[in-house]
Motif scaffolding. Structure first.
Motif, PDB file in Angstrom:
ATOM      1  N   ALA A 199     -14.197 -11.372  -1.412  1.00 14.67           N
ATOM      2  CA  ALA A 199     -13.697 -10.116  -0.846  1.00 14.67           C
ATOM      3  C   ALA A 199     -12.514  -9.627  -1.673  1.00 14.67           C
ATOM      4  N   GLN A 200     -12.763  -9.331  -2.951  1.00 17.22           N
ATOM      5  CA  GLN A 200     -11.677  -8.835  -3.805  1.00 17.22           C
ATOM      6  C   GLN A 200     -11.001  -7.640  -3.116  1.00 17.22           C
ATOM      7  N   PRO A 201      -9.679  -7.706  -2.906  1.00 14.92           N
ATOM      8  CA  PRO A 201      -8.985  -6.658  -2.139  1.00 14.92           C
ATOM      9  C   PRO A 201      -9.248  -5.238  -2.648  1.00 14.92           C
ATOM     10  N   LEU A 202      -9.358  -5.055  -3.973  1.00 20.47           N
ATOM     11  CA  LEU A 202      -9.550  -3.712  -4.519  1.00 20.47           C
ATOM     12  C   LEU A 202     -10.854  -3.085  -4.047  1.00 20.47           C
ATOM     13  N   ARG A 203     -11.861  -3.897  -3.767  1.00 17.52           N
ATOM     14  CA  ARG A 203     -13.127  -3.342  -3.283  1.00 17.52           C
ATOM     15  C   ARG A 203     -12.955  -2.687  -1.913  1.00 17.52           C
ATOM     16  N   ILE A 204     -11.936  -3.085  -1.188  1.00 18.61           N
ATOM     17  CA  ILE A 204     -11.659  -2.483   0.124  1.00 18.61           C
ATOM     18  C   ILE A 204     -10.697  -1.308  -0.009  1.00 18.61           C
ATOM     19  N   SER A 205      -9.649  -1.475  -0.804  1.00 19.71           N
ATOM     20  CA  SER A 205      -8.583  -0.461  -0.867  1.00 19.71           C
ATOM     21  C   SER A 205      -8.900   0.708  -1.780  1.00 19.71           C
ATOM     22  N   PHE A 206      -9.878   0.564  -2.660  1.00 17.93           N
ATOM     23  CA  PHE A 206     -10.130   1.605  -3.660  1.00 17.93           C
ATOM     24  C   PHE A 206     -10.412   2.953  -3.015  1.00 17.93           C
ATOM     25  N   LYS A 207     -11.217   2.959  -1.977  1.00 20.64           N
ATOM     26  CA  LYS A 207     -11.575   4.241  -1.346  1.00 20.64           C
ATOM     27  C   LYS A 207     -10.355   4.908  -0.708  1.00 20.64           C
ATOM     28  N   TRP A 208      -9.391   4.106  -0.229  1.00 21.34           N
ATOM     29  CA  TRP A 208      -8.170   4.704   0.315  1.00 21.34           C
ATOM     30  C   TRP A 208      -7.411   5.453  -0.773  1.00 21.34           C
ATOM     31  N   MET A 209      -7.217   4.779  -1.907  1.00 22.01           N
ATOM     32  CA  MET A 209      -6.400   5.369  -2.974  1.00 22.01           C
ATOM     33  C   MET A 209      -7.088   6.563  -3.611  1.00 22.01           C
ATOM     34  N   VAL A 210      -8.401   6.454  -3.867  1.00 19.95           N
ATOM     35  CA  VAL A 210      -9.095   7.523  -4.570  1.00 19.95           C
ATOM     36  C   VAL A 210      -9.173   8.784  -3.705  1.00 19.95           C
ATOM     37  N   GLY A 246      -2.428   7.518 -12.813  1.00 20.58           N
ATOM     38  CA  GLY A 246      -3.884   7.528 -12.928  1.00 20.58           C
ATOM     39  C   GLY A 246      -4.505   6.433 -12.077  1.00 20.58           C
ATOM     40  N   ILE A 247      -5.756   6.594 -11.734  1.00 22.70           N
ATOM     41  CA  ILE A 247      -6.414   5.657 -10.828  1.00 22.70           C
ATOM     42  C   ILE A 247      -6.487   4.247 -11.416  1.00 22.70           C
ATOM     43  N   VAL A 248      -6.605   4.115 -12.746  1.00 17.41           N
ATOM     44  CA  VAL A 248      -6.648   2.772 -13.349  1.00 17.41           C
ATOM     45  C   VAL A 248      -5.321   2.056 -13.117  1.00 17.41           C
ATOM     46  N   SER A 249      -4.222   2.740 -13.381  1.00 14.45           N
ATOM     47  CA  SER A 249      -2.896   2.143 -13.170  1.00 14.45           C
ATOM     48  C   SER A 249      -2.647   1.839 -11.701  1.00 14.45           C
ATOM     49  N   LEU A 250      -3.090   2.717 -10.811  1.00 18.56           N
ATOM     50  CA  LEU A 250      -2.892   2.487  -9.380  1.00 18.56           C
ATOM     51  C   LEU A 250      -3.643   1.235  -8.918  1.00 18.56           C
ATOM     52  N   CYS A 251      -4.862   1.073  -9.415  1.00 13.99           N
ATOM     53  CA  CYS A 251      -5.640  -0.124  -9.064  1.00 13.99           C
ATOM     54  C   CYS A 251      -4.945  -1.384  -9.558  1.00 13.99           C
ATOM     55  N   LEU A 252      -4.456  -1.332 -10.789  1.00 14.81           N
ATOM     56  CA  LEU A 252      -3.776  -2.490 -11.367  1.00 14.81           C
ATOM     57  C   LEU A 252      -2.465  -2.773 -10.635  1.00 14.81           C
ATOM     58  N   LEU A 253      -1.728  -1.724 -10.295  1.00 17.66           N
ATOM     59  CA  LEU A 253      -0.481  -1.893  -9.549  1.00 17.66           C
ATOM     60  C   LEU A 253      -0.754  -2.545  -8.197  1.00 17.66           C
ATOM     61  N   PHE A 254      -1.786  -2.081  -7.494  1.00 16.04           N
ATOM     62  CA  PHE A 254      -2.145  -2.657  -6.202  1.00 16.04           C
ATOM     63  C   PHE A 254      -2.477  -4.135  -6.346  1.00 16.04           C
ATOM     64  N   GLU A 255      -3.331  -4.472  -7.308  1.00 16.94           N
ATOM     65  CA  GLU A 255      -3.730  -5.871  -7.484  1.00 16.94           C
ATOM     66  C   GLU A 255      -2.542  -6.748  -7.894  1.00 16.94           C
ATOM     67  N   THR A 256      -1.683  -6.229  -8.760  1.00 16.99           N
ATOM     68  CA  THR A 256      -0.525  -6.995  -9.228  1.00 16.99           C
ATOM     69  C   THR A 256       0.454  -7.264  -8.088  1.00 16.99           C
ATOM     70  N   LEU A 257       0.706  -6.254  -7.263  1.00 16.85           N
ATOM     71  CA  LEU A 257       1.606  -6.435  -6.115  1.00 16.85           C
ATOM     72  C   LEU A 257       1.061  -7.496  -5.163  1.00 16.85           C
ATOM     73  N   LEU A 258      -0.223  -7.421  -4.893  1.00 19.81           N
ATOM     74  CA  LEU A 258      -0.830  -8.359  -3.957  1.00 19.81           C
ATOM     75  C   LEU A 258      -0.835  -9.780  -4.524  1.00 19.81           C
ATOM     76  N   GLN A 259      -1.203  -9.898  -5.811  1.00 21.11           N
ATOM     77  CA  GLN A 259      -1.269 -11.229  -6.419  1.00 21.11           C
ATOM     78  C   GLN A 259       0.120 -11.845  -6.557  1.00 21.11           C
ATOM     79  N   THR A 260       1.127 -11.020  -6.826  1.00 21.94           N
ATOM     80  CA  THR A 260       2.482 -11.532  -7.051  1.00 21.94           C
ATOM     81  C   THR A 260       3.211 -11.856  -5.753  1.00 21.94           C
ATOM     82  N   TYR A 261       3.084 -10.966  -4.765  1.00 20.12           N
ATOM     83  CA  TYR A 261       3.916 -11.101  -3.569  1.00 20.12           C
ATOM     84  C   TYR A 261       3.154 -11.606  -2.346  1.00 20.12           C
TER      85      TYR A 261
END
Length: 417
Positions: free
Chosen positions: A329-340, A301-316
Motif C-alpha cells: 500500500a505505497q502511500p503515494l498511490r492513495i494520496s496522489f489523487k488528493w494532490m493532483v 510541479g506534481i513530480v516534486s510534490l509527490c517526492l516531497l510527500f514521500e520524503t516527509l513520510l519516510q523521514t518523519y
C-alpha cells in the motif's frame, strides 16, 4: 479535468486535416438553440456513450513512477539511494525545518483563520481585528499586502475580492467583452473537446453533493476556456502536455474516473458572474494548477510534490511508511489523487478555501504535499493496523470532516525533527 491540457496540445498543433475535422461550424438552428439554453446547459442530455475518458490520475501516476534521469547514477547520492518511494527522480525538496521557515506564518503562536482555539488571542478577537486589516488592504488595493495578509487565512466575506486583488484581476469592460467573444466562439463552432467536457461534468460535478448546483457554470467556463488562445500562449513556455491513455471497460469505477479541473467548481462559491468566474479560474489555472498535470522539475510541479510527500513520510513517519510499503500500500498511490486535484472534492468547501488561501499567500503548491503527509500522520494509528491497500484506502476514504489548519500546524510545528 486532465483532458483539458491534452486539448491544449490539439489546439496548439499546426493546422492539418485531422485537426480540421475536430472543429466544425454549428448550423444556424443549433447556434440559436445553444444560445437560448446557455444558462441551463445542465438540462441537456447529449448521447455521450461513444466518448471515453482520456486518462485518469492512476494512469498519470504510472507515468511519473517510470520517470528516470538518464544523467543520474544511483551511486551519486547516498540520501536518494535510500529513498524507498515510488518516485525515482532525484529532485531537491524541502525538509521540515525548511518548510517551517517557508511557512512561518502558520506557526502555533500566530493567529490563524481556521483554528478554533488559541492560547494567545481569543479567536473572535483575532477574527475581528483580521477583518479590519483585510478591509484596509482592500481599500489600499495593494496586491503584495493582500498576498501577505492571506497567509493567515481570508475572512469569508473578503475572500472573493482578496483573491482577485492578488491575481491582479479587475473587471474592466474589455474583460467582459473578451468573455462574450469566447462565448460566441462556443456558440458558432463545435469542437470535439466539447463532448469530452460534457462527459467530464456529467461524471463528476453532476453527482457531487457540493458542486452539482454549479453544473451550468462549469459548462460555460470550460467551454470558453477551450477556445481561449491567450491560454495557449502560456503553454508555449511550459511543459504542459500530459500523458494520455484510453480507458476501456472501466466506466463507473472511481479509480478510473476522469475529472474536471480542480480549480473550477470551488470558485463558484465565490464568484457568481460568469465573466468574473472565468477570469479567476483562468488565472488560477495558468499560475498554479496546470503544474498538477504537467511534468517538470518545478518545486510546485506534481513530480516534486509527490517526492516531497514521500520524503516527509519516510523521514518523519518511518514506521508507518515501511508498514504500508510492506503490505503493498505505497502511500503515494492513495494520496496522489488528493494532490493532483488540489484536494477539491475531498475536503469540505470551507476547509478547501482555507487551504487555497495559503496557496495564493505563499505562491506555492508545496502545502498540498504537506497536508497529504499530515493526513497520514493524523490517521497513523489506524493505518498501522491495516493489512492491505484496500483497507488503507478505506481508512482514508473520507476527508470531509478534517480541519486543514490544525493538521498543518501539528505536522509542521509539533513534529520532533
Amino acid at each position: 479535468m486532465m483532458l483539458l491540457t491534452h486539448s491544449h496540445t490539439l489546439l496548439a498543433s499546426p493546422p492539418c486535416d485531422a485537426f480540421l475535422r475536430l472543429l466544425d461550424g454549428r448550423p444556424v438552428g443549433e447556434q440559436k438553440e445553444l444560445l437560448n439554453k446557455w444558462n441551463e446547459m445542465g438540462t441537456d442530455e447529449p448521447d455521450l456513450s461513444l466518448f471515453r475518458p482520456v486518462y485518469a490520475p492512476k494512469d498519470f501516476l504510472e507515468v511519473l513512477i517510470n520517470l528516470r534521469n538518464p544523467n543520474y547514477e544511483n551511486g551519486d547520492s547516498l540520501s536518494f539511494r535510500t529513498h524507498l518511494g515510488l518516485i525515482q527522480v532525484p529532485l531537491k525538496v524541502k525538509d521540515i525545518p525548511e518548510l517551517k521557515e517557508c511557512f512561518a506564518e502558520l506557526g502555533l503562536n500566530t493567529g490563524q483563520l481556521g483554528i478554533d482555539d488559541s492560547t494567545q488571542v481569543p479567536p473572535e478577537l483575532f477574527e475581528n481585528e483580521h477583518v479590519r486589516i483585510g478591509q484596509k488592504v482592500l481599500a489600499e488595493q495593494d496586491s503584495a499586502a493582500a498576498q501577505q495578509y492571506i497567509r493567515q487565512g481570508s475572512p469569508t466575506a473578503l475572500r472573493a475580492e482578496l483573491w482577485a486583488l492578488i491575481l491582479n484581476i479587475s473587471s474592466q469592460p474589455e474583460d467582459i467583452l473578451y468573455y462574450e467573444q469566447l462565448k460566441m466562439n462556443v456558440i458558432q463552432h463545435d469542437l470535439l473537446v466539447d463532448s469530452l467536457i460534457y462527459k467530464d461534468v456529467k461524471l463528476t460535478a453532476s453527482n457531487d453533493d457540493y458542486y452539482f448546483v454549479f453544473e451550468d457554470y462549469l459548462y460555460q467556463v470550460l467551454l470558453c476556456f477551450s477556445r481561449d488562445t491567450s491560454v495557449l500562449g502560456h503553454f508555449a513556455y511550459n511543459s504542459a502536455s500530459p500523458p494520455k491513455s484510453y480507458i476501456r471497460g472501466k466506466l463507473g469505477l472511481e479509480e478510473y474516473a476522469v475529472f474536471y479541473p480542480p480549480n473550477v467548481a470551488p470558485l463558484c462559491f465565490l464568484y457568481h458572474e460568469p465573466y468574473k468566474l472565468y477570469q479567476i479560474f483562468r488565472e488560477m489555472y495558468v499560475r498554479f494548477f496546470f503544474r498538477l498535470h504537467s511534468i517538470s522539475s518545478h518545486p510546485s510541479g506534481i513530480v516534486s510534490l509527490c517526492l516531497l510527500f514521500e520524503t516527509l513520510l519516510q523521514t518523519y513517519l518511518p514506521q508507518l511508511f515501511y508498514h504500508l510499503r510492506e503490505i503493498g500500500a505505497q502511500p503515494l498511490r492513495i494520496s496522489f489523487k488528493w494532490m493532483v486535484r488540489a484536494f477539491s472534492g475531498y475536503l469540505a468547501t470551507d476547509q478547501l478555501l482555507l487551504l487555497w488561501d495559503r496557496i495564493l499567500g505563499y505562491n506555492s503548491l508545496e502545502i498540498l504535499a504537506v497536508l497529504a503527509a499530515a493526513v497520514f500522520a493524523f490517521r497513523a494509528v489506524n493505518l498501522m493496523e491495516v493489512t492491505s491497500l484496500a483497507a488503507a484506502e478505506a481508512v482514508l476514504a473520507d476527508l470531509s470532516t478534517l480541519k486543514v489548519m490544525p493538521l498543518l500546524q501539528i505536522f509542521l510545528f509539533a513534529t520532533v525533527t
